[in-house]
Design an enzyme around this catalytic site. Structure first.
Site, PDB file in Angstrom:
ATOM      1  N   SER A   1       0.657  -1.328  -0.088  1.00  9.99           N
ATOM      2  CA  SER A   1      -0.230  -0.081  -0.032  1.00  9.99           C
ATOM      3  C   SER A   1       0.843   1.563   0.370  1.00  9.99           C
ATOM      4  O   SER A   1       1.772   0.879   0.268  1.00  9.99           O
ATOM      5  CB  SER A   1      -0.886   0.033   1.090  1.00  9.99           C
ATOM      6  N   GLN A   2       0.189   2.273  -0.844  1.00  6.82           N
ATOM      7  CA  GLN A   2       0.805   3.775  -0.193  1.00  6.82           C
ATOM      8  C   GLN A   2       1.061   3.744   0.655  1.00  6.82           C
ATOM      9  O   GLN A   2       0.261   3.871   1.620  1.00  6.82           O
ATOM     10  CB  GLN A   2      -0.091   4.721  -0.474  1.00  6.82           C
TER      11      GLN A   2
END
Length: 236
Positions: free
Chosen positions: A83-84
């Protein structure tokens, strides 16, 4: 607030002096925390400290390591992503974790989110439905010295009832409803965060607090895009 920011900056400066020779990505990690996490409103010092410490570049393939500290998701194989960083920080901060908490993570993926949690709580229980990812993440976390993370290969929709109840649950894959088994395994007063909505496009990052008697308080936190939860979730 000024004192906190100065103290955090001093911590990073000291870490730079001590570790830059052995960690070629230290400066990029510091910049990520400064610009993309603290700079975008994350205030929990324990989240900032954890993400300043953890070598995110070791959770992606070697060819992607130069991109590891960009504020973007990256592929980790089998159609999945890490994930970011900002979203990792946002979801973690929203859970309001305490040092003695026990947390259930659904979707181990690379193991990075589990590492962030492990820096902040007593125990992390993480479930990954893809066997190769589960084994790789488990090995990586052990090599990095995380003894308070248990990784299980299985369907996260069903949770991990043997270790329930949990103080918090974090779901890192999109689902169009809140899985009942996970709500059941959440302590009264506990928090669950997930990307809720269509599994094809965007979802709404949703924070659920389990109130006394099982009532739920629901807070919507904005649009996100996650890969879909598979397995039992797809049958519902």
């Amino acid at each position: 607030m000024r004192v906190i920011i100065l103290a955090f900056a001093l911590l990073l400066t000291t870490a730079s002096v001590l570790s830059s020779a052995t960690d070629p990505y230290l400066q990029k990690r510091q910049e990520m925390v400064r610009d993309d996490i603290r700079g975008r409103g994350i205030k929990d010092g324990r989240v900032l400290d954890a993400m300043a410490k953890i070598p995110r570049h070791l959770f992606v393939g070697e060819r992607l390591r130069r991109q590891a500290y960009a504020d973007t998701p990256l592929p980790i194989g089998e159609g999945q992503t890490i994930s970011q960083p900002y979203v990792v920080a946002l979801m973690t901060e929203a859970l309001r974790l305490k040092p003695g908490d026990r947390v259930l993570e659904i979707g181990t993926g690379s193991g990075y989110q589990a590492a962030v949690l492990a820096e902040m709580v007593k125990d992390v229980y993480s479930i990954e439905i893809r066997k190769d990812l589960a084994e790789t993440a488990d090995k990586r976390l052990k090599e990095l010295g995380y003894k308070n993370v248990a990784v299980k290969y299985g369907d996260g929709y069903l949770g991990w009832p043997e270790y329930a109840p949990f103080d918090a649950v974090i779901i890192t894959a999109s689902v169009n409803h809140i899985p009942p088994p996970l709500l059941k395994q959440l302590k009264e007063g506990g928090r669950l965060i997930l990307p809720l909505g269509s599994t094809l496009f965007y979802q709404t990052l949703t924070l659920v607090t389990k109130k006394k008697g099982g009532d739920l308080a629901v807070e919507q936190m904005g649009a996100v895009a996650f890969v879909p939860m598979t397995g039992e979730a797809q049958k519902r």
